[in-house]
Design an enzyme around this catalytic site. Sequence first.
Site, PDB file in Angstrom:
ATOM      1  N   LYS A  32       0.855  -1.193   0.000  1.00  0.00           N
ATOM      2  CA  LYS A  32       0.000   0.000   0.000  1.00  0.00           C
ATOM      3  C   LYS A  32       0.886   1.237   0.000  1.00  0.00           C
ATOM      4  O   LYS A  32       1.766   1.375   0.842  1.00  0.00           O
ATOM      5  CB  LYS A  32      -0.898   0.016   1.236  1.00  0.00           C
ATOM      6  CG  LYS A  32      -1.759   1.280   1.342  1.00  0.00           C
ATOM      7  CD  LYS A  32      -2.811   1.152   2.420  1.00  0.00           C
ATOM      8  CE  LYS A  32      -2.379   1.668   3.763  1.00  0.00           C
ATOM      9  NZ  LYS A  32      -2.326   3.132   3.882  1.00  0.00           N
ATOM     10  N   ASP A  59      -3.443   4.322  -1.984  1.00  0.00           N
ATOM     11  CA  ASP A  59      -4.400   4.799  -0.973  1.00  0.00           C
ATOM     12  C   ASP A  59      -4.391   6.320  -0.927  1.00  0.00           C
ATOM     13  O   ASP A  59      -3.730   6.914  -0.086  1.00  0.00           O
ATOM     14  CB  ASP A  59      -3.965   4.182   0.378  1.00  0.00           C
ATOM     15  CG  ASP A  59      -4.809   4.621   1.552  1.00  0.00           C
ATOM     16  OD1 ASP A  59      -5.921   5.126   1.334  1.00  0.00           O
ATOM     17  OD2 ASP A  59      -4.342   4.449   2.694  1.00  0.00           O
ATOM     18  N   LYS A  61      -7.478   8.173  -1.309  1.00  0.00           N
ATOM     19  CA  LYS A  61      -8.787   8.604  -0.762  1.00  0.00           C
ATOM     20  C   LYS A  61      -9.354   9.834  -1.461  1.00  0.00           C
ATOM     21  O   LYS A  61      -9.569  10.884  -0.822  1.00  0.00           O
ATOM     22  CB  LYS A  61      -8.676   8.865   0.741  1.00  0.00           C
ATOM     23  CG  LYS A  61      -8.189   7.674   1.561  1.00  0.00           C
ATOM     24  CD  LYS A  61      -8.275   7.970   3.051  1.00  0.00           C
ATOM     25  CE  LYS A  61      -7.847   6.808   3.907  1.00  0.00           C
ATOM     26  NZ  LYS A  61      -6.396   6.530   3.890  1.00  0.00           N
ATOM     27  N   HIS A  63     -11.751  12.621  -3.053  1.00  0.00           N
ATOM     28  CA  HIS A  63     -13.040  13.198  -2.669  1.00  0.00           C
ATOM     29  C   HIS A  63     -13.121  14.587  -3.295  1.00  0.00           C
ATOM     30  O   HIS A  63     -12.493  15.521  -2.808  1.00  0.00           O
ATOM     31  CB  HIS A  63     -13.129  13.282  -1.133  1.00  0.00           C
ATOM     32  CG  HIS A  63     -14.486  13.659  -0.624  1.00  0.00           C
ATOM     33  ND1 HIS A  63     -14.818  13.574   0.708  1.00  0.00           N
ATOM     34  CD2 HIS A  63     -15.594  14.101  -1.255  1.00  0.00           C
ATOM     35  CE1 HIS A  63     -16.081  13.954   0.876  1.00  0.00           C
ATOM     36  NE2 HIS A  63     -16.573  14.289  -0.302  1.00  0.00           N
ATOM     37  N   ASP A  64     -13.871  14.711  -4.396  1.00  0.00           N
ATOM     38  CA  ASP A  64     -13.983  16.006  -5.087  1.00  0.00           C
ATOM     39  C   ASP A  64     -15.231  15.960  -5.961  1.00  0.00           C
ATOM     40  O   ASP A  64     -16.020  15.004  -5.858  1.00  0.00           O
ATOM     41  CB  ASP A  64     -12.701  16.256  -5.918  1.00  0.00           C
ATOM     42  CG  ASP A  64     -12.395  17.738  -6.080  1.00  0.00           C
ATOM     43  OD1 ASP A  64     -13.343  18.516  -6.351  1.00  0.00           O
ATOM     44  OD2 ASP A  64     -11.225  18.131  -5.940  1.00  0.00           O
ATOM     45  N   PRO A  66     -17.565  15.124  -9.110  1.00  0.00           N
ATOM     46  CA  PRO A  66     -17.470  13.913  -9.946  1.00  0.00           C
ATOM     47  C   PRO A  66     -16.528  14.045 -11.138  1.00  0.00           C
ATOM     48  O   PRO A  66     -15.731  13.144 -11.409  1.00  0.00           O
ATOM     49  CB  PRO A  66     -18.920  13.699 -10.392  1.00  0.00           C
ATOM     50  CG  PRO A  66     -19.740  14.254  -9.265  1.00  0.00           C
ATOM     51  CD  PRO A  66     -18.977  15.451  -8.769  1.00  0.00           C
ATOM     52  N   THR A 119     -11.862   5.871  10.755  1.00  0.00           N
ATOM     53  CA  THR A 119     -11.931   5.377  12.147  1.00  0.00           C
ATOM     54  C   THR A 119     -11.539   6.467  13.150  1.00  0.00           C
ATOM     55  O   THR A 119     -11.802   6.339  14.334  1.00  0.00           O
ATOM     56  CB  THR A 119     -11.033   4.137  12.350  1.00  0.00           C
ATOM     57  OG1 THR A 119      -9.795   4.365  11.696  1.00  0.00           O
ATOM     58  CG2 THR A 119     -11.680   2.909  11.810  1.00  0.00           C
ATOM     59  N   ARG A 181      -3.035  -6.886  14.355  1.00  0.00           N
ATOM     60  CA  ARG A 181      -1.885  -7.039  15.249  1.00  0.00           C
ATOM     61  C   ARG A 181      -1.688  -8.515  15.588  1.00  0.00           C
ATOM     62  O   ARG A 181      -2.658  -9.256  15.678  1.00  0.00           O
ATOM     63  CB  ARG A 181      -2.110  -6.268  16.569  1.00  0.00           C
ATOM     64  CG  ARG A 181      -2.124  -4.750  16.424  1.00  0.00           C
ATOM     65  CD  ARG A 181      -0.756  -4.226  16.004  1.00  0.00           C
ATOM     66  NE  ARG A 181      -0.721  -2.778  15.838  1.00  0.00           N
ATOM     67  CZ  ARG A 181      -0.879  -2.144  14.672  1.00  0.00           C
ATOM     68  NH1 ARG A 181      -1.112  -2.825  13.562  1.00  0.00           N
ATOM     69  NH2 ARG A 181      -0.779  -0.836  14.608  1.00  0.00           N
ATOM     70  N   ARG A 211       2.981  -1.331  10.825  1.00  0.00           N
ATOM     71  CA  ARG A 211       4.067  -1.460  11.801  1.00  0.00           C
ATOM     72  C   ARG A 211       4.380  -2.879  12.285  1.00  0.00           C
ATOM     73  O   ARG A 211       5.554  -3.169  12.517  1.00  0.00           O
ATOM     74  CB  ARG A 211       3.814  -0.498  12.961  1.00  0.00           C
ATOM     75  CG  ARG A 211       4.063   0.950  12.539  1.00  0.00           C
ATOM     76  CD  ARG A 211       3.363   1.930  13.420  1.00  0.00           C
ATOM     77  NE  ARG A 211       1.909   1.821  13.315  1.00  0.00           N
ATOM     78  CZ  ARG A 211       1.052   2.541  14.023  1.00  0.00           C
ATOM     79  NH1 ARG A 211       1.504   3.413  14.895  1.00  0.00           N
ATOM     80  NH2 ARG A 211      -0.249   2.398  13.857  1.00  0.00           N
TER      81      ARG A 211
HETATM   82  O1  C5P Z   1       0.946   0.391  11.254  1.00  0.00           O
HETATM   83  P1  C5P Z   1      -0.465  -0.056  11.122  1.00  0.00           P
HETATM   84  O2  C5P Z   1      -0.627  -1.563  10.961  1.00  0.00           O
HETATM   85  O3  C5P Z   1      -1.372   0.492  12.218  1.00  0.00           O
HETATM   86  O4  C5P Z   1      -0.924   0.580   9.733  1.00  0.00           O
HETATM   87  C1  C5P Z   1      -2.247   0.529   9.276  1.00  0.00           C
HETATM   88  C2  C5P Z   1      -2.373   1.224   7.954  1.00  0.00           C
HETATM   89  O5  C5P Z   1      -3.747   1.265   7.597  1.00  0.00           O
HETATM   90  C3  C5P Z   1      -1.894   2.683   7.957  1.00  0.00           C
HETATM   91  O6  C5P Z   1      -1.401   2.964   6.653  1.00  0.00           O
HETATM   92  C4  C5P Z   1      -3.152   3.457   8.246  1.00  0.00           C
HETATM   93  O7  C5P Z   1      -3.125   4.759   7.736  1.00  0.00           O
HETATM   94  C5  C5P Z   1      -4.195   2.613   7.517  1.00  0.00           C
HETATM   95  N1  C5P Z   1      -5.562   2.752   8.015  1.00  0.00           N
HETATM   96  C6  C5P Z   1      -5.908   2.488   9.333  1.00  0.00           C
HETATM   97  N2  C5P Z   1      -7.198   2.633   9.734  1.00  0.00           N
HETATM   98  C7  C5P Z   1      -8.138   3.038   8.863  1.00  0.00           C
HETATM   99  C8  C5P Z   1      -7.818   3.300   7.535  1.00  0.00           C
HETATM  100  C9  C5P Z   1      -6.491   3.154   7.137  1.00  0.00           C
HETATM  101  O8  C5P Z   1      -5.061   2.109  10.126  1.00  0.00           O
HETATM  102  N3  C5P Z   1      -9.381   3.129   9.261  1.00  0.00           N
END
Ligand code: C5P
Length: 232
Positions: A32, A59, A61, A63-64, A66, A119, A181, A211
Amino acid sequence: MGKDVIIACDFDSKQKTLAFLDKFTGRKPFVKIGMELFYAEGPSIVKEIKARGHKIFLDLKLHDIPNTVKKSMAVLSRLDVDMTNLHAGGTVRMMQAAIEGLTREDGSRPLLIAVTQLTSTDEESMRNDLWIEKPIDEVVMHYAENAKIAGLDGVVCSPLEAGKVHGRCGDGFLTVTPGVRFADGDVGDQKRVMTPAEAKRIGSDYIVVGRPITAAEDPVLAYERCVKEFID
Ligand code: C5P
């Protein structure tokens, strides 16, 4: 395309990204590329990673209006990415325009995924800042249904919502889920997390993992562990 582990390459330079990807000498991960790296390095970073044989989720995202989204999606489609995204809040008409722009002359196109509510937006800020009065989970499902109506392939959602999205929009409607995780790993700033094995059980189609892989002592091993838990 089947289930896959997507590595979030949240680096701020080409040098760091390529040094990280150089470690993967076997299986080439789906990666990504987000705003940080894309704005730092431009479209050439997409071409370079693609040329190394990786699938790419861009990624950005969008938004503007059409028309702007349609024309921008046509540019992204020419970059030959495998998946890209937009905000469902841009309306069904914007999402339909995005599909039109993304579709190549031969009828093929990258997968298009919608972000419903970020989120980072909670019910309180949605109500107070955006004046959206409905409960947040209903808003998320409504936006997912709008994405389906517009012809999109799926949504980004928490692994905890993936089952519900499939229930409302069908099993073929893709769920791309961050917030993953390992059971014995650091949660960091993610609030609602799931292990790769749990995400598999609940029916996520793609997990986005940053991460736990990028900051691991042995990123290749961490990636392989993810693949083993989520796919194999
Ligand atoms: O490091 P980590 O596993 O938390 O990374 C999650 C990835 O997913 C990051 O690039 C973050 O911006 C993205 N992301 C997220 N939650 C969302 C949408 C995207 O963690 N709701």
